[in-house]
Scaffold this motif. Sequence first.
Motif, short mmCIF file in Angstrom:
data_model
loop_
_atom_site.label_atom_id
_atom_site.label_comp_id
_atom_site.label_asym_id
_atom_site.label_seq_id
_atom_site.Cartn_x
_atom_site.Cartn_y
_atom_site.Cartn_z
N TYR A 1 39.59 55.98 98.25
CA TYR A 1 38.25 56.79 98.50
C TYR A 1 37.80 57.41 96.87
N ASP A 2 38.02 57.55 96.25
CA ASP A 2 36.86 57.60 95.05
C ASP A 2 36.65 56.80 94.83
N GLN A 3 37.46 56.04 94.49
CA GLN A 3 36.82 54.47 93.97
C GLN A 3 35.64 53.43 94.33
N MET A 4 35.35 54.18 95.24
CA MET A 4 33.95 53.22 96.20
C MET A 4 33.17 53.53 96.03
N PRO A 5 32.16 53.05 95.71
CA PRO A 5 30.64 53.67 95.22
C PRO A 5 30.19 54.34 96.37
N ILE B 1 44.93 38.49 93.62
CA ILE B 1 44.31 38.85 92.61
C ILE B 1 43.51 37.43 91.57
N VAL B 2 43.50 36.03 92.15
CA VAL B 2 42.28 35.09 92.26
C VAL B 2 40.95 35.77 91.68
N ARG B 3 40.54 37.32 92.46
CA ARG B 3 39.22 37.60 92.02
C ARG B 3 39.21 38.52 90.69
N GLY B 4 40.31 38.70 90.35
CA GLY B 4 41.09 39.39 89.39
C GLY B 4 39.20 39.17 88.39
N VAL B 5 38.71 38.57 87.63
CA VAL B 5 37.84 38.76 86.55
C VAL B 5 36.69 39.78 87.14
N TYR B 6 35.85 39.45 88.41
CA TYR B 6 35.44 40.36 89.17
C TYR B 6 35.35 42.02 89.55
N THR B 7 36.73 42.06 89.35
CA THR B 7 37.54 43.55 89.65
C THR B 7 37.01 45.02 88.89
N GLU B 8 36.44 44.38 88.28
CA GLU B 8 35.70 45.90 87.71
C GLU B 8 34.34 45.86 87.71
N TYR B 9 33.98 45.19 87.74
CA TYR B 9 32.54 45.01 87.85
C TYR B 9 31.80 45.22 89.40
N SER B 10 31.65 46.36 89.65
CA SER B 10 30.73 46.97 90.83
C SER B 10 29.90 47.29 91.39
N GLY B 11 29.06 47.56 92.27
CA GLY B 11 27.50 48.21 92.34
C GLY B 11 26.91 46.73 91.78
N PRO B 12 25.10 47.77 91.31
CA PRO B 12 24.78 46.34 90.70
C PRO B 12 25.15 45.62 89.26
N TYR B 13 26.31 46.19 88.52
CA TYR B 13 26.60 45.51 88.03
C TYR B 13 27.20 43.32 88.20
N LEU B 14 28.34 43.80 89.28
CA LEU B 14 28.55 42.92 90.70
C LEU B 14 27.16 42.39 91.12
N ALA B 15 26.53 42.80 91.43
CA ALA B 15 25.22 42.42 91.35
C ALA B 15 24.73 41.00 90.86
N LYS C 1 21.85 44.31 98.98
CA LYS C 1 23.38 46.01 98.79
C LYS C 1 23.96 45.87 98.10
N LEU C 2 24.57 45.30 96.76
CA LEU C 2 25.14 45.20 95.84
C LEU C 2 24.39 46.51 94.89
N LEU C 3 23.10 45.81 94.55
CA LEU C 3 21.79 46.14 93.68
C LEU C 3 21.24 47.72 94.19
N GLY C 4 21.27 47.78 95.34
CA GLY C 4 20.88 48.99 96.55
C GLY C 4 22.55 50.48 96.05
N LYS C 5 23.71 49.51 95.70
CA LYS C 5 24.72 51.14 95.55
C LYS C 5 24.81 51.72 94.61
N GLU C 6 25.51 52.86 94.09
CA GLU C 6 26.09 54.14 93.08
C GLU C 6 26.31 52.90 91.97
N PRO C 7 26.42 52.99 90.57
CA PRO C 7 26.73 52.59 90.02
C PRO C 7 27.95 52.94 88.91
N MET C 8 28.76 52.09 88.98
CA MET C 8 29.78 52.85 88.43
C MET C 8 30.69 52.43 87.82
N LEU C 9 30.95 53.26 86.75
CA LEU C 9 31.44 51.91 84.99
C LEU C 9 33.08 52.47 84.65
N ALA C 10 34.15 52.06 84.60
CA ALA C 10 34.80 52.36 83.98
C ALA C 10 35.32 51.99 82.49
#
Lengths: 145, 285
Positions: free
Chosen positions: A78-82, B195-209, B52-61
């Motif tokens: 849950y925490d990892q979902m933006p 696991i085949v989606r691996g290279v995109y795993t850490e990109y999320s929200g606007p960065y994935l967009a 939708k992805l552009l409107g999401k909260e940016p979360m970065l590892a």
Amino acid sequence: MNILSNFLQTSRIKSPWVLHFDCGSCNGCDIETLAVLTPVYDVERFGIINMGNPKHADVFLVTGTVNHRNKKVLKNLYDQMPQPRAVIAIGACGLSGGVFRDAPNVVGGVDKVIPVDVYVPGCPPKPEAIIDGVVKALELFAAKS
Amino acid sequence: MTSVQVFLALIAALFLAPMAVGVLTGVDRRITARLQSRLGPPILQPFYDIGKLLGKEPMLANHWLAFCSFLYLAGAVTSVVLFFLQADLLLIFFVQAVGSVFLVIGALTVPSPYSQIGAHRELLQIIAYEPLLILVIVGIFLATGSFKIEAVYAMEQPLLFKLPLLFLVLGIALTIKLRKSPFDISASHHAHQEIVRGVYTEYSGPYLAIVEIAHWFEIVLILCLLSLFWSTGVVGLVLLLGITYFVEILVDNTTSRMTWRWMLGTAWITGITFSLINLLWLYYG
């Protein structure tokens, strides 16, 4: 600016990517949830895709009884979902712990660990009810933004 | 080129081409769904996903992830703009290569096993298609006598008659670039939960967009390279691109995912053999 925010809101409703987590129990709800994703019900026509990655997901489908073993995993996912995100608890076990609620290892419903937006009752709920739950969650998205 | 032509080319490269590819991706998803006896999402679905992805909260590892996604986009956009400005094919190729490598670097900056494996698979994909692309460009050089795109447009006969085998080789590169079966080992359009989606795993929200938009630009580039093979008429060009893309969708739906060893072997052995035959024929014929 108005057109842009309108587009963002429409796209939020039209493209809910789901993450599905099964906390255990009999797996009945788990199977029904996966049945929703098959060509029979074809939820991709609403833009729903099973993501399997909390960082990409918008809607969190939780089935099964939450217990002391997996509550940390549930919280972590849950925490990892933006934001914005919605949580849907599915089935009697997800709602309250179901027939397992008195077991010593069982915490109870999903809402004991994370805030739940939509409850889908049933043991197990029909796939149509699960789709209805996701639609309800999307209405919540629309109200939020 | 006059300044008006440059302006029009810039508009086409920056807005019209990626929009067209967005619609094409939607049609692709629709056709794929029909081939699987499903209805499929609306044709504008890729735009909804991006919005939708552009409107999401940016979360970065890791903050380098954002930097790398922007550079991936910059590389892809620059290569497409260079193509529309009719620059040197070699320059376009190298700019494109730099862009794709930054996607991998971004995935490598996060110590997540999925991301790392995905990055390595993506690297193997790059290794598989880059030699093929350069061989195609060499073929175009041998046929026209220049690395410039202008030289291709100056030809009276379509390149396809001189480089039929290199067109097939470019088709292999297109399949790898489009992330379609049997070469979808690093970031399949389907199988998001594997696991085949691996290279995109850490990109999320606007960065994935941003990564998705950059991927559209890369598809534009490969389709532009394909279009060079029929530069004499618009009808033939559209037909050629349409048939090629439809065959890609059919191949995607009738083949299964293979291992990276198979991908590397097939892409190199068939690709390099076909290229060599075609290049020798051009050189001595």
